[in-house]
Design a protein around this motif. Structure first.
Motif, mmCIF file in Angstrom:
data_model
loop_
_atom_site.group_PDB
_atom_site.id
_atom_site.type_symbol
_atom_site.label_atom_id
_atom_site.label_comp_id
_atom_site.label_asym_id
_atom_site.label_seq_id
_atom_site.Cartn_x
_atom_site.Cartn_y
_atom_site.Cartn_z
ATOM 1 N N GLU A 112 18.128 74.392 -24.104
ATOM 2 C CA GLU A 112 16.618 75.634 -24.515
ATOM 3 C C GLU A 112 16.234 73.501 -25.377
ATOM 4 O O GLU A 112 17.532 72.530 -25.272
ATOM 5 C CB GLU A 112 16.946 75.841 -25.794
ATOM 6 C CG GLU A 112 17.146 76.912 -25.734
ATOM 7 C CD GLU A 112 17.195 77.951 -26.776
ATOM 8 O OE1 GLU A 112 16.637 79.137 -26.493
ATOM 9 O OE2 GLU A 112 17.407 77.778 -27.545
ATOM 10 N N SER B 227 21.240 81.631 -16.514
ATOM 11 C CA SER B 227 19.855 81.178 -17.794
ATOM 12 C C SER B 227 21.014 79.693 -17.709
ATOM 13 O O SER B 227 19.802 78.870 -18.113
ATOM 14 C CB SER B 227 19.107 81.860 -18.272
ATOM 15 O OG SER B 227 20.232 82.069 -19.350
ATOM 16 N N ASP C 145 25.009 84.586 -18.103
ATOM 17 C CA ASP C 145 23.911 83.540 -18.546
ATOM 18 C C ASP C 145 24.070 82.372 -17.877
ATOM 19 O O ASP C 145 24.661 80.956 -17.994
ATOM 20 C CB ASP C 145 26.217 82.862 -19.410
ATOM 21 C CG ASP C 145 26.129 83.712 -20.314
ATOM 22 O OD1 ASP C 145 25.088 84.229 -20.905
ATOM 23 O OD2 ASP C 145 27.536 84.227 -20.278
ATOM 24 N N ASP D 4 22.320 85.667 -10.768
ATOM 25 C CA ASP D 4 21.865 86.233 -11.554
ATOM 26 C C ASP D 4 22.477 87.126 -12.040
ATOM 27 O O ASP D 4 22.446 87.864 -13.264
ATOM 28 C CB ASP D 4 21.733 87.379 -10.786
ATOM 29 C CG ASP D 4 20.237 86.924 -9.517
ATOM 30 O OD1 ASP D 4 19.585 86.188 -10.008
ATOM 31 O OD2 ASP D 4 20.387 87.159 -8.584
ATOM 32 N N ARG E 257 12.634 78.290 -7.900
ATOM 33 C CA ARG E 257 12.874 78.834 -9.284
ATOM 34 C C ARG E 257 13.616 77.782 -10.483
ATOM 35 O O ARG E 257 14.606 78.062 -11.270
ATOM 36 C CB ARG E 257 14.415 79.683 -8.921
ATOM 37 C CG ARG E 257 15.899 80.259 -9.862
ATOM 38 C CD ARG E 257 16.784 81.242 -9.246
ATOM 39 N NE ARG E 257 16.602 82.314 -10.104
ATOM 40 C CZ ARG E 257 17.788 83.672 -10.010
ATOM 41 N NH1 ARG E 257 18.093 83.947 -8.551
ATOM 42 N NH2 ARG E 257 18.131 83.997 -11.139
ATOM 43 N N ASN F 77 28.707 76.022 -17.791
ATOM 44 C CA ASN F 77 28.457 77.374 -16.679
ATOM 45 C C ASN F 77 29.238 78.587 -16.919
ATOM 46 O O ASN F 77 30.332 78.685 -16.799
ATOM 47 C CB ASN F 77 28.293 77.048 -15.548
ATOM 48 C CG ASN F 77 28.161 78.192 -14.329
ATOM 49 O OD1 ASN F 77 27.475 79.090 -14.956
ATOM 50 N ND2 ASN F 77 28.692 78.563 -13.110
ATOM 51 N N ILE G 58 20.893 76.724 -15.712
ATOM 52 C CA ILE G 58 19.570 76.304 -14.156
ATOM 53 C C ILE G 58 18.318 75.454 -15.842
ATOM 54 O O ILE G 58 17.839 74.940 -15.055
ATOM 55 C CB ILE G 58 18.446 77.941 -14.343
ATOM 56 C CG1 ILE G 58 19.540 78.061 -13.296
ATOM 57 C CG2 ILE G 58 17.068 77.814 -13.756
ATOM 58 C CD1 ILE G 58 19.340 79.983 -12.570
ATOM 59 N N ARG G 59 18.611 76.283 -17.094
ATOM 60 C CA ARG G 59 17.681 75.498 -18.433
ATOM 61 C C ARG G 59 18.018 74.324 -18.806
ATOM 62 O O ARG G 59 16.863 73.430 -18.787
ATOM 63 C CB ARG G 59 17.245 76.821 -19.104
ATOM 64 C CG ARG G 59 18.367 76.888 -20.288
ATOM 65 C CD ARG G 59 18.162 78.119 -20.785
ATOM 66 N NE ARG G 59 18.904 77.963 -21.584
ATOM 67 C CZ ARG G 59 19.336 79.020 -22.850
ATOM 68 N NH1 ARG G 59 18.571 80.123 -22.699
ATOM 69 N NH2 ARG G 59 19.899 79.172 -23.480
#
Length: 539
Positions: free
Chosen positions: A416, A197, A195, A192, A230, A534, A200-201
Motif C-alpha cells: 500500500e 493483489s 493475495d 486472480d 491491469r 507474492n 500487483i499493487r
C-alpha cells in the motif's frame, strides 16, 4: 532504556572489561570489548563490580550478571528473552543453546492506545533541497524509471538501460539515473488469487515513487498475465506540469511482441525513443528548498547483531522522533522482528483503530507463516547468532527501538501507498516481511524517498531507486568497511558519543542526503534487486 552513560561500564578505559546493560532489571549484559573477554576477566566497578568471567565471552554476546536458576527468565531490555534450560552461574556465557524461547505473545487482551507520550514541541526551521512533484510529493533524486510487467523483458530492458546511460544520459545533466524496475513476477502465477493483489499493487506503487517525478514508461512483452492495463489502470497517473495542471494521462508503453518490432534492434530503439521524451521533461526539473516535512523515511535493519539494539537502532529511534517532530513521515516494518513487541506497539497506537490494524497485520502474518509450516523463530540467521542474538525475541526488542517514542499514527498493508491512505506525516507501521530486499521494495512502494539501514554484521545492501544511508552498530565494522558505512553508531558503545548525539547526527545526515549528498552505496553503484512479496500460488 537507561541512559547511555549508565549502560556501558568503563567505556573510556578501552583496556578494561566493558559490558552494556539495557535496563536496570536485566540479569545479563553484552560484552563491549573488541575481540571479547577471556575467562577470568574481572569487573572492578559499576553494576558488574566483582563479577569474574567463568567462560570466554565473544564481543556482543551475553554474560550472566547473577546466578540464573534452571527455568528462570533471562532478562534483557527489561523483558524475558528466554528461560534457562539449566542453571547458569554468574559470569557464564549466555548463548542461544542455553535458552528456551518464550511463546509468542497472544494477540488477545493487548493494551490498546494506553501510552500517552510527552508532547514535544514541533521541530521547525529544517529543510532540504528536493524535487517538487505535481501531486505534492517531493523527490530526493531525479530518476527515470522503466516499469516492466513481466520478467521475460528483463534482459531487453537491462540492455536498453545500459544504452540509455551511455548514449542519452550525458545529454541530460539534471537527471540522476535511469533504472529498470525489474522483478520476477508477471506470468506463471495465479493472478486472480486473493493475495495476488499484493505484488500487483506493489509494482504499481513503486512506479509512482516520488523520486521518479511522475514520469511513467512501461515495457511489456504482450502475452503475460499482468497486462499493462491491469498493472496501471486508467486514472492511475496524470502527468502534470509545473503549475500542477494535467499535461497528459496514462503512461508510455513499448510492447515487444508488437508487429512493428522487427528484430532486437527495433525493440531497443523504441525504448530509447520513448526514454528521450521522459528524459527531456525530467531534465527541466531543479532542486528547490522544501521543508523537512516532505521527507518519507523508511527504517530497517539487516545483518543484525547484539549491538543493533544498543547503539544504531536507538540512535535511529532518536532520529525518528526528530523527523516526526519536523513533520516528516517515518515507516518502520519487519513484521517478524517486531511481533514479540506487539503489546508495546498497540499501547503506542494513536487510536484503537490503529491498534486494531496492527493486530490484523500480525494475525495475517502468523497465519501466512503457519501455512508454510513455520513460525517467527525461523527469522534469526547464523550471523545474527554469531553476533550475540539468541533468538527472535531478543532480536525483536532491539529492532523495535528504531521506531522511537512517537505515537503510531497509521498502518499500511504490504504494497500500500501512504498517499492513497491519506497519511501525510507521523510514525507509520508498514507491514512487511523482514527480508531486507522485500522490506525495502515494499517501503519503496509506500513512497519513501530516503532509506535508513542499520547493520552489525555488515551488508553492502543498496537500492537504485532511493538513497540508502548505512549505519554501523559497532566501530570494528565501521573501520573495516570504512567505504561502505555512512555513519558509525559504535561510538555509543565506545563511550565517545551518546545515543542522542548520534541520533541528531543521523538526522542532519539524512537531510544532506535528501539534498543530493551521495551515500557510499550510491558512489559504488550498489543496488539490490527489487523483490516483490507474492504470497499467492505460482501455477
Amino acid at each position: 532504556m537507561s541512559s547511555t552513560r549508565s549502560i556501558t561500564e568503563n567505556a573510556h578505559d578501552t583496556g578494561a572489561p566493558r559490558v552494556i546493560r539495557m535496563d536496570e532489571r536485566d540479569n545479563v549484559a553484552i560484552v563491549a570489548n573488541a575481540g571479547g573477554l577471556e575467562t577470568g576477566a574481572t569487573f572492578v566497578s559499576g553494576f558488574a563490580a566483582g563479577l569474574k568471567l567463568r567462560d570466554r565471552v565473544p564481543q556482543g554476546h551475553k554474560v550472566a550478571l547473577v546466578d540464573i536458576g534452571e527455568g528462570e527468565a533471562v532478562v534483557r531490555y527489561g523483558i524475558a528473552i528466554g528461560y534457562a534450560q539449566k542453571a547458569i552461574p554468574a559470569g557464564s556465557w549466555v548463548h542461544e543453546r542455553l535458552l528456551r524461547m518464550p511463546a509468542a505473545r497472544s494477540l488477545e487482551g493487548l493494551p490498546i492506545a494506553t501510552v500517552r507520550s510527552v508532547s514535544l514541541p514541533p521541530l521547525e526551521g529544517f529543510s532540504f533541497e528536493g524535487f517538487r512533484n505535481g501531486d505534492g510529493s517531493v523527490g530526493t533524486r531525479n530518476i527515470l524509471a522503466i516499469t516492466t510487467t513481466v520478467q521475460c523483458v528483463a534482459g531487453v530492458v537491462e540492455f536498453a538501460v545500459a544504452r540509455i546511460k551511455a548514449e542519452l544520459l550525458p545529454r541530460y545533466p539534471n537527471v540522476d539515473d535511469v533504472v529498470g524496475l525489474e522483478h520476477t513476477y508477471g506470468c506463471g502465477v495465479a493472478i486472480d488469487a486473493p493475495d495476488a493483489s499484493i505484488p500487483i499493487r506493489t509494482l504499481r506503487n513503486i512506479s509512482r515513487n516520488p523520486n521518479f517525478g511522475g514520469e511513467v514508461m512501461v515495457v511489456s512483452l504482450g502475452c503475460e498475465k499482468l497486462q499493462p492495463e491491469r498493472l496501471l489502470p486508467p486514472g492511475t497517473f496524470a502527468i502534470r506540469d509545473d503549475r500542477g495542471e494535467p499535461e497528459s494521462s496514462g503512461f508510455d508503453l513499448v510492447r515487444l511482441q508488437d508487429e512493428a518490432h522487427v528484430g532486437f534492434a527495433s525493440m531497443i530503439e523504441a525504448i530509447l525513443a520513448t526514454a528521450r521524451v521522459h528524459l527531456e521533461r525530467l531534465n527541466g526539473r531543479r532542486r528547490e528548498t522544501v521543508p523537512a516535512s516532505a521527507l518519507v523515511v523508511g527504517v530497517q535493519c539487516g545483518g543484525s547483531d547484539a549491538f543493533s539494539g544498543a547503539t544504531a537502532n536507538p540512535a535511529v529511534g532518536v532520529c525518528t522522533d526528530l523527523l516526526v517532530r519536523a513533520g516528516a513521515t517515518v515507516m518502520f516494518s519487519e513484521t517478524t522482528e517486531v511481533r514479540d513487541g506487539i503489546d508495546q506497539l498497540t499501547a503506542r497506537a494513536a487510536s484503537p483503530e490503529v491498534a486494531a490494524a496492527m493486530i490484523r497485520e500480525m494475525a495475517w502474518y502468523d497465519a501466512y507463516l503457519g501455512r508454510g509450516g513455520t513460525d517467527r523463530s525461523a527469522n534469526t540467521t547464523p550471523g545474527n547468532k554469531q553476533g550475540g542474538l539468541a533468538n527472535i525475541v531478543e532480536k525483536a526488542m532491539g529492532s523495535i527501538v528504531k521506531s522511537g517514542s512517537a505515537p503510531i499514527s497509521g498502518v499500511l498493508s504490504p504494497g500500500e501507498r501512504l498517499r492513497d491512505k491519506g497519511i501525510a506525516s507521523g510514525l507509520v507501521y508498514a507491514a512487511t516481511p523482514a527480508s531486507d530486499f522485500i522490506c525495502g521494495t515494499l517501503q519503496l512502494a509506500a513512497g519513501m524517498n530516503v532509506h535508513v539501514f542499520t547493520t552489525g554484521r555488515g551488508t553492502p545492501y543498496g537500492l537504485a531507486e532511493v538513497p540508502v544511508v548505512k549505519v554501523a552498530t559497532n566501530t570494528a565494522l565501521a573501520r573495516r568497511w570504512h567505504d561502505l558505512m555512512d555513519l558509525n553508531a559504535g561510538r555509543i558503545a565506545d563511550g565517545t558519543a551518546t545515543i542522542e548525539e548520534t541520533g541528531w547526527e543521523l538526522f542532519r545526515f539524512v537531510l544532506d542526503v535528501a539534498s543530493g549528498r551521495r551515500t557510499w552505496a550510491e558512489q559504488h553503484h550498489l543496488a539490490n534487486a527489487l523483490v516483490l512479496f507474492n504470497p499467492a500460488p505460482v501455477t
